[in-house]
Design a protein around this motif. Structure first.
Motif, PDB file in Angstrom:
ATOM      1  N   ILE A 118       0.967  -1.984  -0.026  1.00  0.00           N
ATOM      2  CA  ILE A 118       2.305  -1.682  -0.543  1.00  0.00           C
ATOM      3  C   ILE A 118       3.233  -2.877  -0.377  1.00  0.00           C
ATOM      4  O   ILE A 118       3.148  -3.622   0.608  1.00  0.00           O
ATOM      5  CB  ILE A 118       2.872  -0.446   0.189  1.00  0.00           C
ATOM      6  CG1 ILE A 118       1.974   0.769  -0.065  1.00  0.00           C
ATOM      7  CG2 ILE A 118       4.294  -0.147  -0.248  1.00  0.00           C
ATOM      8  CD1 ILE A 118       2.319   1.973   0.782  1.00  0.00           C
ATOM      9  N   CYS A 159       6.724   6.181   3.071  1.00  0.00           N
ATOM     10  CA  CYS A 159       5.303   5.835   2.944  1.00  0.00           C
ATOM     11  C   CYS A 159       4.430   6.909   3.572  1.00  0.00           C
ATOM     12  O   CYS A 159       3.397   7.301   3.007  1.00  0.00           O
ATOM     13  CB  CYS A 159       5.027   4.485   3.604  1.00  0.00           C
ATOM     14  SG  CYS A 159       5.686   3.066   2.699  1.00  0.00           S
ATOM     15  N   TYR A 172       1.084  -6.967  -4.687  1.00  0.00           N
ATOM     16  CA  TYR A 172       1.410  -5.761  -3.924  1.00  0.00           C
ATOM     17  C   TYR A 172       1.750  -4.635  -4.897  1.00  0.00           C
ATOM     18  O   TYR A 172       2.261  -4.876  -5.991  1.00  0.00           O
ATOM     19  CB  TYR A 172       2.605  -5.993  -2.992  1.00  0.00           C
ATOM     20  CG  TYR A 172       2.321  -6.920  -1.839  1.00  0.00           C
ATOM     21  CD1 TYR A 172       1.753  -6.443  -0.663  1.00  0.00           C
ATOM     22  CD2 TYR A 172       2.617  -8.279  -1.934  1.00  0.00           C
ATOM     23  CE1 TYR A 172       1.491  -7.294   0.399  1.00  0.00           C
ATOM     24  CE2 TYR A 172       2.357  -9.137  -0.875  1.00  0.00           C
ATOM     25  CZ  TYR A 172       1.788  -8.639   0.288  1.00  0.00           C
ATOM     26  OH  TYR A 172       1.530  -9.482   1.331  1.00  0.00           O
ATOM     27  N   TYR A 215       3.866   2.959  -5.200  1.00  0.00           N
ATOM     28  CA  TYR A 215       2.790   3.556  -4.403  1.00  0.00           C
ATOM     29  C   TYR A 215       2.860   5.077  -4.371  1.00  0.00           C
ATOM     30  O   TYR A 215       1.876   5.753  -4.065  1.00  0.00           O
ATOM     31  CB  TYR A 215       2.853   3.023  -2.966  1.00  0.00           C
ATOM     32  CG  TYR A 215       4.098   3.447  -2.221  1.00  0.00           C
ATOM     33  CD1 TYR A 215       4.111   4.605  -1.461  1.00  0.00           C
ATOM     34  CD2 TYR A 215       5.276   2.704  -2.299  1.00  0.00           C
ATOM     35  CE1 TYR A 215       5.254   5.010  -0.788  1.00  0.00           C
ATOM     36  CE2 TYR A 215       6.420   3.097  -1.640  1.00  0.00           C
ATOM     37  CZ  TYR A 215       6.406   4.248  -0.881  1.00  0.00           C
ATOM     38  OH  TYR A 215       7.539   4.653  -0.225  1.00  0.00           O
TER      39      TYR A 215
END
Length: 452
Positions: A337, A351, A444, A448
């Motif tokens: 990430i 997250c 990256y 996400y």
């Protein structure tokens, strides 16, 4: 004379009518052998709507509506009546393809596609055994010391039992339901266990002991086994600390009468067939679940990917991200990430939140993800590499000059992923995934949180 003329006119008209009738009759006969333009256009119009709906679904299964069913009914009727008509046959073949596509894209699944779920079951069994062992040892120790009530219910009556006789004793509450029985009273948080007939216990939730044990259960759910529903009945072990007069009701406006109950400080939580968590004020996290100290050692042997190469492509990074979720490798998940999204406590909390959702989806909805080809574009700065289309038209000196006067190079990539369930059927529509890198460093993932 007039009669003869009228007779002649009648014969002429009759003859003309017979001629016209003879000319029209073959046309009517021909109509019986082929569908009308109205029938074909009606079926074709509805079929086009059906095909458009299938196309917009992009491989996902669609729900058949009125228009889609009408298209199939009309084409089926035409096929039965005009089986050899080429236009009808064309509509029938198009409808067949649309019906097949409406059920969703289907792929052949390899034997190892569900291997990660089998590994998860093995992991859960290992930690279940650890939990059962620690739970048995904990109960034996408490019982041998005479510090545990023989049974929780019926609860001792406060009229007949002195608090000093119960304070500090362990009690095992097998019907602990959180958060179903949670309530607030005078600014404090409790969870009630019991009933008016059996007596009440009020488990205190506003202290470090509860947070330590409960957070340990949450870590077990996040990193070992996501199948820990909070609505199920757990077994809670706690120490009796006092006697309270409370209203065990979650509503702001209390309608129930206040009842007496023994207040309980949590010590341990046993989740049947899953884990055992113990509150421990000496630990940094305030508690642990059975086997937690060996978790990475036990899980490490199942990791197929342990690091991300610097030259990773967006496609490969997506595959590593999926592998990290399947194998419950949280550190690898974070490494995929964009670091800007993990700097703050709020970012790290997000997250973790989406990690739990990814765990749930891969355990429930889909098991395979196909990764498409990435499309890379420059969003800032000047790319002087040989892969740049602009750079091909410039001399090395011109490239260098533009590079010196440009902002730092930032590139973005986009690709689509398609998920499939264990039967090989596509789950939902393809989802976009976005990536970013600066000055040709590592890629990256940006979004996400996007489901697959």
């Amino acid at each position: 004379m007039m009669i003869i003329n009228r007779l002649t006119l009648f014969v002429a008209c009759t003859g003309a009518w017979l001629v016209l009738a003879g000319a029209v009759e073959p046309a009517r006969c021909a109509d019986k052998d082929e569908p009308s333009k109205l029938q074909l256009d009606g079926a074709r119009y509805r079929l086009e709507k059906f095909e458009q709906k299938v196309k917009l679904a992009r491989g996902a299964k669609i729900r058949m509506g009125f228009t889609e069913n009408e298209a199939l009914k009309m084409i089926s009727a035409l096929k039965d009546k005009y089986p050899d008509n080429p236009q009808v046959e064309d509509l029938f073949q198009r409808a067949r393809k649309a019906v097949l596509a409406s059920e969703g894209k289907i792929v052949e699944m390899s034997d190892d596609v569900l291997l990660y779920r089998k590994n998860q079951e093995k992991l859960a069994e290992i930690f279940k055994a650890e939990g059962e062992k620690e739970w048995a040892a904990f109960k034996e120790k408490a019982l041998s010391g005479g510090a545990m009530l023989p049974k929780a219910f019926p609860a001792p009556s406060h009229h007949e039992t002195d608090l000093s006789d119960l304070r500090g004793k362990y009690v095992v509450l097998e019907d602990f339901e959180y958060p179903s029985n949670e309530f607030m009273d005078l600014g404090r948080q409790f969870c009630w266990v019991g009933s008016g007939a059996r007596g009440h216990y009020f488990v205190e939730l506003s202290n470090r002991a509860w947070i330590g044990a409960y957070e340990a259960v949450k870590r077990y759910r996040r990193f070992v086994n996501p199948d820990v529903p909070e609505g199920m009945k757990w077994t809670l072990v706690g120490k009796i600390t006092g006697l309270e007069l409370l209203v065990p009701e979650a509503a702001k406006e209390k309608t129930l009468a206040a009842v007496w109950g023994w207040s309980v400080e949590p010590v341990a939580i046993y989740v049947p067939d899953r884990t055992f968590a113990l509150a421990d004020p000496e630990l940094e996290l305030g508690g642990r679940f059975a086997g937690e100290q060996r978790m990475e050692q036990l899980k490490g042997s199942m990791y197929s990917v342990k690091s991300i190469p610097d030259d990773v492509t967006p496609e490969r990074l997506t595959e590593i991200f999926i592998t990290a979720i399947k194998e419950k490798n949280y550190e690898l998940y974070l490494a995929c990430i964009d670091p800007a999204r993990t700097k703050t406590p709020t970012g790290r909390s997000r997250c973790m939140y989406h990690w739990e959702w990814h765990q749930h989806r891969f355990a429930t909805f889909y098991c395979r993800v196909d990764v498409g080809k990435a499309d890379i574009r420059v969003i800032q700065g000047f790319d002087d590499s040989g892969d740049s289309l602009k750079a091909r038209f410039l001399t090395p000196e011109e490239r260098e000059k533009l590079k010196q006067h440009s902002e730092p190079l930032v590139e973005e990539a986009e690709l689509k992923t398609t998920a499939f369930d264990e039967r090989g059927k596509q789950y939902g529509s393809p989802k976009p995934r976005f990536f970013r890198r600066t000055e040709k460093k590592r890629w990256y993932i940006i979004n996400y949180d996007q489901p697959f």
